[in-house]
Design a protein around this motif. Structure first.
Motif, PDB file in Angstrom:
ATOM      1  N   LYS A  45       0.826  -1.201   0.000  1.00  0.00           N
ATOM      2  CA  LYS A  45       0.000   0.000   0.000  1.00  0.00           C
ATOM      3  C   LYS A  45       0.862   1.255   0.000  1.00  0.00           C
ATOM      4  O   LYS A  45       0.563   2.235  -0.692  1.00  0.00           O
ATOM      5  CB  LYS A  45      -0.939   0.002   1.205  1.00  0.00           C
ATOM      6  CG  LYS A  45      -2.069  -0.993   1.126  1.00  0.00           C
ATOM      7  CD  LYS A  45      -3.030  -0.831   2.288  1.00  0.00           C
ATOM      8  CE  LYS A  45      -4.210  -1.788   2.166  1.00  0.00           C
ATOM      9  NZ  LYS A  45      -5.184  -1.595   3.261  1.00  0.00           N
ATOM     10  N   TYR A  85      -5.424   0.367  -5.694  1.00  0.00           N
ATOM     11  CA  TYR A  85      -5.550  -1.090  -5.730  1.00  0.00           C
ATOM     12  C   TYR A  85      -5.732  -1.548  -7.179  1.00  0.00           C
ATOM     13  O   TYR A  85      -6.247  -0.810  -8.025  1.00  0.00           O
ATOM     14  CB  TYR A  85      -6.717  -1.562  -4.863  1.00  0.00           C
ATOM     15  CG  TYR A  85      -8.064  -0.990  -5.267  1.00  0.00           C
ATOM     16  CD1 TYR A  85      -8.918  -1.692  -6.126  1.00  0.00           C
ATOM     17  CD2 TYR A  85      -8.487   0.250  -4.783  1.00  0.00           C
ATOM     18  CE1 TYR A  85     -10.143  -1.173  -6.495  1.00  0.00           C
ATOM     19  CE2 TYR A  85      -9.720   0.781  -5.154  1.00  0.00           C
ATOM     20  CZ  TYR A  85     -10.541   0.073  -6.009  1.00  0.00           C
ATOM     21  OH  TYR A  85     -11.746   0.596  -6.381  1.00  0.00           O
ATOM     22  N   TYR A  94      -3.750   0.082 -11.426  1.00  0.00           N
ATOM     23  CA  TYR A  94      -4.046   0.556 -10.078  1.00  0.00           C
ATOM     24  C   TYR A  94      -5.039   1.706 -10.172  1.00  0.00           C
ATOM     25  O   TYR A  94      -4.865   2.630 -10.975  1.00  0.00           O
ATOM     26  CB  TYR A  94      -2.767   1.014  -9.376  1.00  0.00           C
ATOM     27  CG  TYR A  94      -1.921  -0.130  -8.867  1.00  0.00           C
ATOM     28  CD1 TYR A  94      -2.062  -0.609  -7.562  1.00  0.00           C
ATOM     29  CD2 TYR A  94      -0.985  -0.754  -9.695  1.00  0.00           C
ATOM     30  CE1 TYR A  94      -1.288  -1.671  -7.092  1.00  0.00           C
ATOM     31  CE2 TYR A  94      -0.206  -1.813  -9.238  1.00  0.00           C
ATOM     32  CZ  TYR A  94      -0.368  -2.260  -7.937  1.00  0.00           C
ATOM     33  OH  TYR A  94       0.396  -3.319  -7.481  1.00  0.00           O
ATOM     34  N   TYR A 202      -9.125  -2.544   1.359  1.00  0.00           N
ATOM     35  CA  TYR A 202      -8.701  -1.176   1.023  1.00  0.00           C
ATOM     36  C   TYR A 202      -9.718  -0.126   1.421  1.00  0.00           C
ATOM     37  O   TYR A 202      -9.512   1.071   1.229  1.00  0.00           O
ATOM     38  CB  TYR A 202      -8.451  -1.056  -0.486  1.00  0.00           C
ATOM     39  CG  TYR A 202      -7.201  -1.732  -0.963  1.00  0.00           C
ATOM     40  CD1 TYR A 202      -5.984  -1.030  -1.034  1.00  0.00           C
ATOM     41  CD2 TYR A 202      -7.199  -3.074  -1.345  1.00  0.00           C
ATOM     42  CE1 TYR A 202      -4.819  -1.658  -1.487  1.00  0.00           C
ATOM     43  CE2 TYR A 202      -6.044  -3.700  -1.787  1.00  0.00           C
ATOM     44  CZ  TYR A 202      -4.864  -2.990  -1.852  1.00  0.00           C
ATOM     45  OH  TYR A 202      -3.711  -3.608  -2.285  1.00  0.00           O
TER      46      TYR A 202
END
Length: 206
Positions: A45, A85, A94, A202
């Protein structure tokens, strides 16, 4: 960048991948455009956030070239993920999930509930590969229209904006057929007002 056709993808995923062939800013080179990324980098992350921050200003300038009030200053909207993500339906890129203030209940939407008219959801995207290729991708926008405005798309408007601000398609405007597959995919979550949500690991509260 190594790419290939995802022959085993679901039909809707393939359709989105086909649209993502045009996320390069060099639209003139369409015959060589890519589909889904085969080798996205596996990022923590923290790493994904760092890459995104390095592209933030560039992405904002690029999308702003579209001159769409709908997404003006979108990076100041509530963000519903704690880090970018990977999204399979957006070409293994992403993404970040933003929503304007009208979409206040986006993060808590339950089956059978709906977002109010004027809600706008925006996903910007970036490519990060194992080879170290990093660049902005397309932005995907959904706008909730007044009731009965667009029955074929359940009153949702879908727009795809390329990194240079070119509008690839708009279901209520030019090249509407080019983004028609967006709603086909979102029909999978019709019970949640046609909106996908951030992966659980997330999610953040807003």
């Amino acid at each position: 960048m190594i790419i290939n056709f995802k022959q085993n993808f679901q039909k809707t995923t393939i359709a989105f991948a086909l649209l993502l062939a045009f996320t390069s800013t060099a639209m003139a080179d369409e015959q060589d455009a890519h589909l889904a990324i085969e080798n996205p980098a596996e990022l923590s992350k923290e790493e994904a956030e760092a890459f995104y921050r390095s592209l933030t200003r560039r992405m904002a300038r690029g999308y702003a070239a579209a001159r769409m009030d709908l997404i003006r200053n979108y990076q100041n909207w509530p963000l519903f993920n704690d880090a970018p993500y990977i999204s399979a339906t957006h070409g293994q890129r992403y993404v970040n999930s933003y929503a304007n203030r009208m979409a206040h209940n986006y993060g808590t939407l339950l089956e059978g509930e709906a977002l109010p008219m004027g809600s706008v959801l925006a996903k910007d995207s970036m490519t990060v590969t194992d080879e170290g290729n990093v660049h902005p991708g397309a932005m995907f926008v959904m706008e909730k229209l007044p009731e009965s405005t667009s029955p074929d798309t359940a009153d949702w408007r879908y727009i795809m904006v390329l990194p240079d601000g070119s509008v690839f398609g708009d279901t209520t405007g030019d090249r509407s057929a080019a983004v028609a597959y967006c709603h086909d995919c979102h029909e999978q979550v019709a019970d949640r007002d046609y909106t996908f949500f951030v992966p659980e690991e997330y999610r953040v509260d807003n």
